[in-house]
Design a protein around this motif. Structure first.
Motif: not given
Ligand SMILES: Nc1ncnc2c1ncn2[C@@H]1O[C@H](COP(=O)(O)OP(=O)(O)OP(=O)(O)O)[C@@H](O)[C@H]1O
Ligand SMILES: [Mg+2]
Lengths: 292, 282
Positions: A180-182, A185
């Motif tokens: 998700s962070y990638g 987000a």
């Protein structure tokens, strides 16, 4: 040489198999002890209470005569209490867990708080009763009202919910958070869309188990002034209220034998509500697990 | 969504007087070949230094392979390029990384923005426990796209881009956990494509896959470089030789050699590179 070794191995194997059998019997016995007492408990409660249990009993207010007494005020009072407790403790508990697991810096202070929340979960419930009396009843001047009782019970189970929610949040795999962070987000988006959905079964199971602990609690409610005999349902958060365990406790304290049966019927209702709540917990867990 | 930002910077350039503009354009054109420029990058995990003075220019729309023995800092370097490495709280960095001429370590630079431009595919396939559709639509959704038709288009385009549309077009609503490892990895690639990045970082994307899935992903990488700049970490030197245009060899946190892949494998300049690619250590 080889043959001898094999014999030795066989001998030792036999020993291990025997130990295994003995332990199996012992563990079985231990289980049986628990089961026997559970059966005795059910037997006593059922035989004592079943005679008084009827629709009237569930729908009647307390009364001076055992035949007319009912648990309606307690049942509805407990339901209202649990609604307040659930809303307050789940919102605060899950927020705390998210803060501690996802936002708080990983340092000694955070660790200190974490350990002490676990300790709080072990503090006797009567202590929370005194806390509620000091703060909600007197300081906030709520008096002996539904909201004071609800908030006290919410505090009581808050540590349990925080710990359960922390475990649920922690068990979300790091890989999918990274995914998700990638994609750019933000932290909150990741929490709302990945972490919470994956943690919800654990959170809900923990919450319902904590609530079923709260619904049977008597001591803190006595301290924050739940009424023993009321003839109306609470009409607002600032109304007087009672709860099932309070009613049951009150009835068991009376000298005439009939009241014991009335109390017995109350225990059956309480157990039934508990059973329903736990079944819901299991259902939720199964439903979400199948989806994963 | 990101077009807006670029337009703004373009406008600023255009507002200047005519002459410097030409100059700037000129400089830009010269540099246009490098999408990422790393200079003097150092990185520490606490007090352990993992990268030493790494300088490297990543060419646009080519495949750059990173090779080197285990623990030499390949993953660390890759994760620095989209600042994912900072999720480890003890990480400290020094030096500079420029993405399209902008310093990504600068305070003003939003890491969320960087990661929409520099996407990542991980070593182990890591789909969300959601449907194939929701996996691929995740990126567009977090960046504010809500319209079903638009999402449908993006999902189809991305799955096609990851060469898995034909296999999965009838299974879009199935949970991605039920797919094979190779399919999951290509869904993860599609998920990265859906954000429309410029650069795709891949950390050993085939190490968990069987030979057939590996071949499919390799083929895919070849197709993707038409549109994307790809940086791929691999332990497999044949793979690096097969699919990459340039290769970087890392050792103990240092960039030892960085050259065209053919050059690097056929006549390495550094003794250590030679030893590594001929299998004398590592
Ligand atoms: N989260 C971390 N905390 C502390 N040290 C780390 C962390 N991650 C990596 N390191 C250290 O940084 C160095 C480089 O690790 P890295 O994972 O980048 O190597 P790698 O080249 O990707 O290895 P591999 O080929 O095994 O994946 C290693 O010495 C490793 O121990
Ligand atoms: Mg690695």
């Amino acid at each position: 040489m080889l043959g001898q070794n094999e014999q030795n191995i066989k001998k030792r194997m036999e020993g291990r198999v025997a130990i295994n059998k003995i332990l199996m019997v012992l563990f079985g016995l231990a289980t049986a002890v628990g089961l026997v007492f559970l059966v005795l408990l059910f037997y006593r409660v059922l035989t004592q209470g079943i005679g008084y249990l009827s629709l009237d009993y569930i729908l009647n207010f307390p009364a001076p005569y055992p035949e007319e007494a009912g648990i309606y005020a307690g049942l509805i009072g407990s339901v209202f209490l649990m609604i307040i407790v659930a809303i307050v403790s789940v919102i605060i508990g899950v927020s705390t867990a998210i803060y501690l697991e996802e936002y708080a810096p990983k340092n000694k202070f955070t660790e200190f708080i974490r350990v002490n929340i676990q300790n709080l979960a072990g503090v006797p419930s009567i202590v929370f009763g005194l806390l509620g009396l000091t703060f909600f009843v007197y300081m906030f001047n709520f008096g002996y009202t539904l909201i004071a009782g609800g908030l006290t019970m919410a505090l009581l189970i808050l540590p349990v919910i925080v710990v359960a929610a922390q475990e649920a949040v922690r068990s979300v795999p790091a890989e999918i958070k990274e995914a998700s962070y990638g994609m750019g987000a933000s932290k909150w988006q990741t929490i709302a869309r990945v972490i919470l959905p994956a943690a919800i079964p654990g959170i809900l199971t923990g919450a319902i188990i904590a609530l079923s602990r709260a619904i049977g609690e008597t001591a803190p409610l006595i301290i924050v002034g739940a009424a023993t005999a009321i003839y109306t349902l609470p009409e607002s958060l600032l109304a007087k209220y009672t709860a099932m365990p309070i009613q049951i406790y009150n009835w068991t304290g009376r000298p005439q034998e009939e009241w014991q049966y009335v109390a017995g019927a109350g225990i059956i209702v309480l157990l039934a509500v508990l059973l329903i709540m736990n079944s819901i917990a299991v259902l939720i867990r199964n439903k979400f697990q199948r989806r994963l | 969504m990101n077009g807006v930002m670029e337009e703004k910077t373009n406008k600023k350039v255009n507002q200047g007087s005519a002459k410097p503009e030409v100059n700037k354009e000129g400089i830009k054109k010269e540099k246009a070949n490098n999408i990422i420029e790393v200079s003097d990058l150092n990185l520490w995990y606490g007090s352990d230094q993992a990268l030493y003075e790494v300088s490297m220019d990543v060419p646009e729309k080519q495949v750059t392979a990173i090779i080197g023995p285990s623990g030499c800092g390949k993953s660390t370097f890759l994760k620095t390029l989209n600042r994912m490495v900072e999720m480890v709280p003890i990480v400290k960095t020094s030096g500079s990384i420029k993405y399209r001429d902008q310093e990504i370590f600068s305070n003003k630079y939003k890491e969320e923005y960087l990661r929409t431009k520099v996407g990542m595919v991980f070593q182990k396939p890591n789909p969300f426990p959601k449907s194939v559709y929701d996996n691929v639509a995740y990126g567009p959704r977090i960046h504010g796209i809500k319209k079903k038709e638009v999402l449908d288009q993006i999902v189809e385009k991305s799955l096609k881009g990851a060469a898995i549309w034909d296999e999965l077009k009838d299974r879009l609503n199935e949970n991605a956990y039920g797919l094979s490892g190779g399919q999951q990895q290509r869904v993860c690639i599609a998920r990265a494509l859906a954000v429309e990045p410029d650069v795709i970082l891949m950390d050993e994307p085939t190490s968990a896959l069987d030979p057939i899935s590996t071949a499919k992903v390799e083929e895919l990488v070849q197709e993707l470089k038409e549109k994307y700049s790809i940086i791929i970490v691999t332990h497999n030197m044949q793979q690096a030789a097969r699919i990459s245009d340039k290769t970087a060899f890392f050792l103990n946190g240092e960039l030892i050699e960085f050259a065209d892949t053919d050059d690097l494998f056929q006549n390495p300049h550094d003794k250590r590179t030679e030893d590594y690619i001929t299998g004398r250590f590592g």
